[in-house]
Write an enzyme that holds these catalytic residues in place. Sequence first.
Site, PDB file in Angstrom:
ATOM      1  N   HIS A  92       0.838  -1.198   0.000  1.00 56.42           N
ATOM      2  CA  HIS A  92       0.000   0.000   0.000  1.00 56.42           C
ATOM      3  C   HIS A  92       0.870   1.243   0.000  1.00 56.42           C
ATOM      4  CE1 HIS A  92      -3.333   2.683   0.610  1.00 56.42           C
ATOM      5  NE2 HIS A  92      -2.763   3.190   1.693  1.00 56.42           N
ATOM      6  N   SER A  93       0.530   2.206  -0.867  1.00 57.08           N
ATOM      7  CA  SER A  93       1.229   3.476  -0.984  1.00 57.08           C
ATOM      8  C   SER A  93       2.712   3.205  -1.264  1.00 57.08           C
ATOM      9  CB  SER A  93       1.004   4.300   0.287  1.00 57.08           C
ATOM     10  OG  SER A  93       1.303   5.656   0.079  1.00 57.08           O
ATOM     11  N   MET A  94       3.648   3.672  -0.423  1.00 54.95           N
ATOM     12  CA  MET A  94       5.050   3.374  -0.665  1.00 54.95           C
ATOM     13  C   MET A  94       5.291   1.871  -0.745  1.00 54.95           C
ATOM     14  SD  MET A  94       8.464   4.279   1.604  1.00 54.95           S
ATOM     15  CE  MET A  94       8.360   2.798   2.625  1.00 54.95           C
TER      16      MET A  94
END
Length: 263
Positions: A92-94
């Site tokens: 998730h995200s990074m």
Amino acid sequence: MTDSPARWFRSYRATAAPSCRLVCFPHAGGAPTAYRDWARSLPADIEVLAACYPGRQDRIGEPFADSVHTMADGIAGALRQLADVPLALFGHSMGSVVAHEVALRLDAEYGIQPLRIFVSGSEPPHLRVRETQAESDADFLDELRQLGHSSLTAIEDPMLLELVLPSIRADYRLSADYRAVPDAPRHRAPMVAYAGAEDEGCPSEVLSAWAEYTGGAFEMRILPGDHFYLQAQEQQLLAHVNGHLQSDLRLHRVLGAARRRTA
């Protein structure tokens, strides 16, 4: 960095004979506890492993990673030791670009193709915009509040803030400095990309560009919520992830049986 699985991964439920391992990578400033509840929501034969980045929780005494690439090197080396059953990756995200880089290394260096790669709440590497981090802690914290950061409870507590803020800042620098290696091969594994419908930083036209990174099947799924939609939509998200894993495992077993017959 060490490639010991015990150093890199946390498990919150014992799995005696896993059919596969779902390896989860947290967002910037995140910790493996972000995935603590996933093991209870997925079938008992799916082992959930959550990555613990250097510089937080029981690794707080270690220096932060100097790049996504060096961190992916260590993680891939650790996962090689856990590939006795199929692996699937979720970020998730990074964590999405970490999962992406780890998958590239697993395939290129160790010949390990994940069952599937799940990316969430992130632009693909070629569309990532380098963002300048606010210099003052007050401004930086305001940005995190506007984003709805999952560590809001901690950053409102002065004692906890002293512990978590350095890791959040370090990860945001790591994410901002990340650049994909030019001409990297496409994944052979299929890919699913998720985002929250109200996540202004990851609109559908940006999310769909992840399709350029796989030579396998690609699917995009938008769920209600903002950048951290996966907290409120956990059960819906996991039902979708599990559906793919069950289908992928059936295919894996069929292909394995066919290879054994022709061996």
